[in-house]
Scaffold this motif. Structure first.
Motif, PDB file in Angstrom:
ATOM      1  N   THR A  61       0.804  -1.228   0.000  1.00 35.84           N
ATOM      2  CA  THR A  61       0.000   0.000   0.000  1.00 35.84           C
ATOM      3  C   THR A  61       0.838   1.279   0.000  1.00 35.84           C
ATOM      4  N   LYS A  62       2.116   1.168   0.328  1.00 37.86           N
ATOM      5  CA  LYS A  62       2.961   2.366   0.351  1.00 37.86           C
ATOM      6  C   LYS A  62       3.615   2.647  -0.997  1.00 37.86           C
ATOM      7  N   LEU A  63       3.476   1.700  -1.943  1.00 35.09           N
ATOM      8  CA  LEU A  63       4.117   1.852  -3.234  1.00 35.09           C
ATOM      9  C   LEU A  63       3.144   2.373  -4.290  1.00 35.09           C
ATOM     10  N   HIS A  64       3.695   2.863  -5.383  1.00 27.90           N
ATOM     11  CA  HIS A  64       2.901   3.319  -6.518  1.00 27.90           C
ATOM     12  C   HIS A  64       2.653   2.151  -7.466  1.00 27.90           C
ATOM     13  N   CYS A  65       1.695   2.320  -8.389  1.00 31.48           N
ATOM     14  CA  CYS A  65       1.436   1.302  -9.397  1.00 31.48           C
ATOM     15  C   CYS A  65       1.006   1.971 -10.695  1.00 31.48           C
ATOM     16  N   ILE A  66       1.180   1.249 -11.799  1.00 27.91           N
ATOM     17  CA  ILE A  66       0.874   1.752 -13.136  1.00 27.91           C
ATOM     18  C   ILE A  66      -0.235   0.914 -13.759  1.00 27.91           C
ATOM     19  N   LEU A  67      -1.250   1.590 -14.309  1.00 29.51           N
ATOM     20  CA  LEU A  67      -2.301   0.923 -15.081  1.00 29.51           C
ATOM     21  C   LEU A  67      -2.284   1.491 -16.494  1.00 29.51           C
ATOM     22  N   GLY A  68      -1.714   0.756 -17.420  1.00 31.02           N
ATOM     23  CA  GLY A  68      -1.679   1.180 -18.818  1.00 31.02           C
ATOM     24  C   GLY A  68      -2.875   0.605 -19.552  1.00 31.02           C
ATOM     25  N   GLY A  69      -3.703   1.464 -20.132  1.00 31.87           N
ATOM     26  CA  GLY A  69      -4.965   1.022 -20.709  1.00 31.87           C
ATOM     27  C   GLY A  69      -6.007   0.938 -19.613  1.00 31.87           C
ATOM     28  N   ALA A  70      -6.148   2.036 -18.866  1.00 32.06           N
ATOM     29  CA  ALA A  70      -7.009   2.041 -17.672  1.00 32.06           C
ATOM     30  C   ALA A  70      -8.490   2.074 -18.002  1.00 32.06           C
ATOM     31  N   PHE A  71      -8.836   2.333 -19.262  1.00 33.31           N
ATOM     32  CA  PHE A  71     -10.214   2.372 -19.729  1.00 33.31           C
ATOM     33  C   PHE A  71     -11.008   3.386 -18.902  1.00 33.31           C
ATOM     34  N   ILE A  72     -12.149   3.012 -18.344  1.00 35.05           N
ATOM     35  CA  ILE A  72     -12.996   3.970 -17.624  1.00 35.05           C
ATOM     36  C   ILE A  72     -12.745   3.957 -16.118  1.00 35.05           C
ATOM     37  N   ASP A 107     -12.492   0.951 -14.337  1.00 35.11           N
ATOM     38  CA  ASP A 107     -13.174  -0.193 -13.730  1.00 35.11           C
ATOM     39  C   ASP A 107     -12.253  -1.014 -12.837  1.00 35.11           C
ATOM     40  N   MET A 108     -10.947  -0.913 -13.040  1.00 37.99           N
ATOM     41  CA  MET A 108     -10.003  -1.541 -12.118  1.00 37.99           C
ATOM     42  C   MET A 108      -9.436  -0.529 -11.128  1.00 37.99           C
ATOM     43  N   ALA A 109      -9.183   0.675 -11.603  1.00 37.56           N
ATOM     44  CA  ALA A 109      -8.529   1.687 -10.767  1.00 37.56           C
ATOM     45  C   ALA A 109      -9.383   2.118  -9.582  1.00 37.56           C
ATOM     46  N   VAL A 110     -10.675   2.321  -9.799  1.00 36.87           N
ATOM     47  CA  VAL A 110     -11.540   2.798  -8.713  1.00 36.87           C
ATOM     48  C   VAL A 110     -11.625   1.791  -7.566  1.00 36.87           C
ATOM     49  N   PRO A 111     -11.876   0.490  -7.836  1.00 33.97           N
ATOM     50  CA  PRO A 111     -11.858  -0.469  -6.714  1.00 33.97           C
ATOM     51  C   PRO A 111     -10.508  -0.529  -6.004  1.00 33.97           C
ATOM     52  N   LEU A 112      -9.413  -0.403  -6.764  1.00 30.34           N
ATOM     53  CA  LEU A 112      -8.090  -0.423  -6.145  1.00 30.34           C
ATOM     54  C   LEU A 112      -7.895   0.781  -5.225  1.00 30.34           C
ATOM     55  N   ALA A 113      -8.527   1.892  -5.569  1.00 29.76           N
ATOM     56  CA  ALA A 113      -8.385   3.106  -4.765  1.00 29.76           C
ATOM     57  C   ALA A 113      -8.889   2.893  -3.343  1.00 29.76           C
ATOM     58  N   TYR A 114      -9.910   2.068  -3.185  1.00 34.32           N
ATOM     59  CA  TYR A 114     -10.470   1.846  -1.851  1.00 34.32           C
ATOM     60  C   TYR A 114      -9.570   0.959  -0.996  1.00 34.32           C
ATOM     61  N   ILE A 115      -8.710   0.175  -1.648  1.00 36.52           N
ATOM     62  CA  ILE A 115      -7.717  -0.592  -0.893  1.00 36.52           C
ATOM     63  C   ILE A 115      -6.732   0.370  -0.232  1.00 36.52           C
ATOM     64  N   LEU A 116      -6.428   1.454  -0.932  1.00 29.50           N
ATOM     65  CA  LEU A 116      -5.528   2.473  -0.380  1.00 29.50           C
ATOM     66  C   LEU A 116      -6.262   3.419   0.565  1.00 29.50           C
ATOM     67  N   LYS A 117      -7.529   3.107   0.840  1.00 27.91           N
ATOM     68  CA  LYS A 117      -8.387   3.924   1.708  1.00 27.91           C
ATOM     69  C   LYS A 117      -8.491   5.351   1.185  1.00 27.91           C
ATOM     70  N   ASN A 118      -8.329   5.432  -0.153  1.00 26.90           N
ATOM     71  CA  ASN A 118      -8.506   6.704  -0.845  1.00 26.90           C
ATOM     72  C   ASN A 118      -7.753   7.855  -0.176  1.00 26.90           C
ATOM     73  N   ASN A 119      -6.467   7.610   0.123  1.00 31.06           N
ATOM     74  CA  ASN A 119      -5.679   8.682   0.751  1.00 31.06           C
ATOM     75  C   ASN A 119      -5.349   9.772  -0.264  1.00 31.06           C
ATOM     76  N   ASN A 120      -4.770  10.842   0.198  1.00 30.13           N
ATOM     77  CA  ASN A 120      -4.517  12.004  -0.657  1.00 30.13           C
ATOM     78  C   ASN A 120      -3.318  11.838  -1.583  1.00 30.13           C
ATOM     79  N   ASN A 121      -2.509  10.814  -1.344  1.00 26.98           N
ATOM     80  CA  ASN A 121      -1.334  10.595  -2.183  1.00 26.98           C
ATOM     81  C   ASN A 121      -1.730   9.867  -3.463  1.00 26.98           C
ATOM     82  N   LYS A 122      -1.395  10.431  -4.603  1.00 25.89           N
ATOM     83  CA  LYS A 122      -1.758   9.822  -5.888  1.00 25.89           C
ATOM     84  C   LYS A 122      -0.791   8.690  -6.197  1.00 25.89           C
TER      85      LYS A 122
END
Length: 245
Positions: free
Chosen positions: A9-20, A22-37
């Motif tokens: 959770t402390k590391l960054h990740c890359i999504l190439g071809g993120a589309f709309i 549909d994967m990024a938003v659920p992953l955001a909640y794993i990070l508890k939607n903190n302010n760090n991008k």
């Protein structure tokens, strides 16, 4: 992806071809939607990118950075061609139906944004995955404890027209040879969605050398890691000599 992100959770990740998103938003909640991008999305399709931004806004996501750029092996202009389907392809050729986009490399993007380590790189960019990985050599060169895991889509329809197509075609593909050159172990991810409801407790992966499939037109995902301990850490199950799908 969720298994990897939960452990990093402390590391960054890359999504190439993120589309709309549909994967990024659920992953955001794993990070508890903190302010760090920490989730970096790349999407060149204009309509998909617009919906990606909308989904980020509607869900009040703060930890996703959306980029309307393509990932490649250098900084240059490419042209986006829409084929009339959901597939989006990038080419150096301009047509009356194409739009021009700037590309960036993962190495250059991370340097510009002061990102030192990535937990994973996920790529679904219609046969441009090799170019994106060629642009991430700094991260591919890291040791097994720091190098990111790689997940990408491999599409048979780019190769199945070859009359001599066999599993060796995959083993000798440029993208697999590149990853093996950097010390990655590669595994096909066995189709999971069509097996829902069959009491599967683990996502099953098959060593790329042991896959068994027919030369049909379909896509499957490949998981690559330098650290074999990650397989048990993420509760993955190795199978051998079975169909991918």
């Amino acid at each position: 992806l969720t298994k990897i992100l939960k452990r990093n959770t402390k590391l960054h990740c890359i999504l190439g071809g993120a589309f709309i998103g549909d994967m990024a938003v659920p992953l955001a909640y794993i990070l508890k939607n903190n302010n760090n991008k920490k989730i970096h999305c790349f999407e060149v399709n204009k309509d998909a990118f617009s919906l990606l931004e909308k989904n980020i806004r509607v869900n009040k996501i703060k930890c996703i950075k959306a980029n309307n750029n393509a990932l490649s092996n250098s900084n240059k202009d490419l042209f986006l061609n829409l084929t009339g389907s959901s597939l989006t392809s990038l080419t150096q050729r301009k047509t009356i139906y194409s739009q021009k986009f700037k590309t960036t490399t993962i190495d250059e993007y991370c340097l510009r944004n002061k990102i030192e380590l990535l937990s994973f790189i996920h790529l679904d960019i219609e046969n441009n995955e090799l170019l994106a990985l060629q642009g991430s050599k700094k991260f591919l060169s890291l040791d097994k404890y720091r190098a990111p895991d790689i997940i990408f889509e491999f599409c048979n329809y780019f190769h199945a027209k070859n009359k001599n197509y066999t599993k060796k075609t995959i083993l000798n593909s440029s993208i697999i040879l590149l990853l093996k050159k950097y010390g990655y172990n590669c595994y096909a991810i066995r189709d999971f969605s069509s097996n829902i409801g069959k009491s599967l407790n683990n996502i099953e992966i098959i060593p790329i050398e042991n896959i068994f499939h027919k030369p049909l037109n379909y896509c499957f995902n490949i998981y690559c890691t330098k650290n074999k301990k990650n397989i048990s850490l993420y509760n993955l199950k190795i199978c051998k000599t079975v169909y991918i799908s």
